[in-house]
Design an enzyme around this catalytic site. Structure first.
Site, short mmCIF file in Angstrom:
data_model
loop_
_atom_site.label_atom_id
_atom_site.label_comp_id
_atom_site.label_asym_id
_atom_site.label_seq_id
_atom_site.Cartn_x
_atom_site.Cartn_y
_atom_site.Cartn_z
N GLY A 71 14.04 -3.17 -21.25
CA GLY A 71 12.81 -3.29 -21.92
C GLY A 71 11.64 -2.30 -21.87
O GLY A 71 10.88 -1.95 -22.74
N THR A 72 11.55 -1.92 -20.63
CA THR A 72 10.62 -0.92 -20.44
C THR A 72 10.87 0.55 -21.15
O THR A 72 10.05 1.04 -21.76
CB THR A 72 10.77 -0.49 -18.64
OG1 THR A 72 10.24 -1.86 -18.13
CG2 THR A 72 9.74 0.64 -18.70
N GLN A 168 10.20 -11.21 -24.12
CA GLN A 168 10.26 -12.89 -23.60
C GLN A 168 10.65 -13.77 -24.68
O GLN A 168 10.94 -15.05 -24.36
CB GLN A 168 8.97 -13.19 -23.04
CG GLN A 168 8.53 -12.54 -21.71
CD GLN A 168 9.45 -12.87 -20.42
OE1 GLN A 168 10.12 -13.95 -20.77
NE2 GLN A 168 9.46 -12.17 -19.46
N THR A 224 25.34 8.69 -21.60
CA THR A 224 26.70 8.01 -21.70
C THR A 224 26.20 6.44 -21.60
O THR A 224 25.38 6.08 -20.81
CB THR A 224 27.54 8.23 -20.33
OG1 THR A 224 27.78 9.53 -20.36
CG2 THR A 224 29.00 7.48 -20.52
N CYS A 311 7.24 -8.54 -12.60
CA CYS A 311 8.37 -7.35 -12.78
C CYS A 311 7.78 -6.10 -12.26
O CYS A 311 8.66 -5.41 -11.92
CB CYS A 311 8.75 -7.56 -14.20
SG CYS A 311 7.73 -7.91 -15.48
#
Ligand code: PLP
Length: 371
Positions: A71-72, A168, A224, A311
């Protein structure tokens, strides 16, 4: 028997069994998804099947999904790859949005944790340069759900582009109802593996790569492909779509816990309680009981929760989300986040409350001695 209780699903959700199995099978296959021989083509097929599953979460064409390493990265790609120089983000965004660009303007939120739509409209009107606006669908700390459709209308009228961090919200809310130019997802919040995510693009939305090199992901993200991770993401996406629902039971469990907690601690503050929230999330401060102390006591009792956003690191700092909602620092420092998942039940939150009551009793007994 394992007696531990996991109430930290917003930090990461346990990997689903079917995900782990599919990933193991993928790991056992050789081949690079870009190779044109049979080994490569089989890996490519796995990636494309997963792409279709992830795309279906948003009702998007599969080719609009760009796989990332979480997500970052998806948030960074959205904000830095859109080509827009003017960026407006809400004050409660995840740090991966807040820190993705330099000089982003910050849109305020109300005390309930909802983006101040009039404030946002004013900011957009103040400058004719078309902006990229980033507003999450649901907040990771409070669970507060943002009025994304209203925001989409405001942004569109101002000639802006809307990105939404749906990390979320995925698996907890339908995602396909919103007209956004870009949406970020993360596999590990829906029972997939950590380190895989996606940016899903709206129609005709170009994005320049921030990771350059090979031409993978249609030139939008070099490197990749993490085939096993992507396979796991695809299976998790399919499962949350197939098993959608269950929100009412989750909300009942969360509401029961909150009302019992308020009975036990009448001065407790529930952040975002006046706004629509994810059914599984509760952010609660018990004034006088610091978050670290609660987390340690709960951990000793085998119960996992987190303080604010877990996180970023193990350290507990005052949450920027609660600050933006106007919470006093001494209250925000006492906030813990309880986030339920499908395996939790009422006895889990009963044990949490018992543990906090024991902690309060112990603290009250210790105070006179310390004085
Ligand atoms: N956005 C939100 C709202 C999150 O809660 C998180 C992680 O907690 C992220 C983005 C980052 O996702 P990832 O851990 O996959 O990098």
């Amino acid at each position: 028997m394992n007696n531990e209780i996991y109430l930290d699903h917003n930090a990461t959700a346990p990997v689903r069994e079917a995900v782990a199995e599919a990933m193991m099978a993928a790991l056992r296959q050789a081949g690079n998804a870009s190779s044109i021989h049979g080994f490569g083509r089989r890996q490519r097929q796995l990636v494309e099947t997963a792409r279709a599953e992830v795309a279906a979460l948003l009702g998007a064409p599969p080719q609009n999904v760009v796989f990332t390493a979480g997500g970052t990265e998806a948030n960074n790609l959205a904000l830095r790859g859109s080509g827009r120089r003017r960026v407006i983000v809400s004050a409660i965004e995840h740090l991966s949005v807040l820190q993705a660009t330099d000089g982003a303007e910050i849109a305020p939120v109300t005390a309930a944790g909802v983006v101040d739509t009039e404030g946002l409209a004013g900011m957009l009107a103040a400058d004719s340069e078309p902006a990229l606006v980033s507003v999450m669908l649901a907040n990771n700390e409070t669970g507060v759900v943002q009025p994304l459709d209203v925001i989409a209308g405001i942004v569109e009228q101002a000639g802006g582009l809307l990105h939404s961090d749906m990390v979320q919200a995925a698996g907890r809310l339908p995602l396909d109802r919103h007209a956004v130019a870009m949406a970020s997802l993360s596999a590990h919040k829906i029972g997939g593996p950590q380190g895989v995510g996606a940016l899903v693009l709206g129609r005709n939305m170009p994005v320049s790569p921030i990771i350059r090199g090979g031409g993978q992901e249609r030139g939008r993200r070099a490197g990749t492909e993490n085939v096993a991770g992507i396979v796991g993401f695809g299976v998790a996406a399919r499962l949350v779509r197939e098993q959608a629902g269950g929100n009412a039971a989750m909300a009942r469990m969360r509401d029961r816990m909150e009302s019992r907690l308020l009975q036990a601690f009448p001065d407790a503050v529930i952040f975002g309680a006046d706004a629509p929230r994810l059914a599984n999330t509760s952010c609660i401060a018990i004034p006088g009981m610091r978050a670290e102390t609660q987390i340690m006591a709960l951990d000793l009792a085998g119960i996992a929760v987190s303080a604010g956003s877990a996180c970023s690191s193990g350290k507990v700092t005052t949450s920027h989300v609660l600050q933006a909602m106007g919470a006093a620092a001494e209250v925000a420092q006492c906030a813990i986040r309880i986030s339920f998942g499908p395996g939790n039940c009422d006895t889990d939150s009963d044990r949490l409350i018992e543990t906090l009551l024991t902690l309060r009793g112990r603290t009250a007994r210790q105070k006179p001695e310390a004085a």
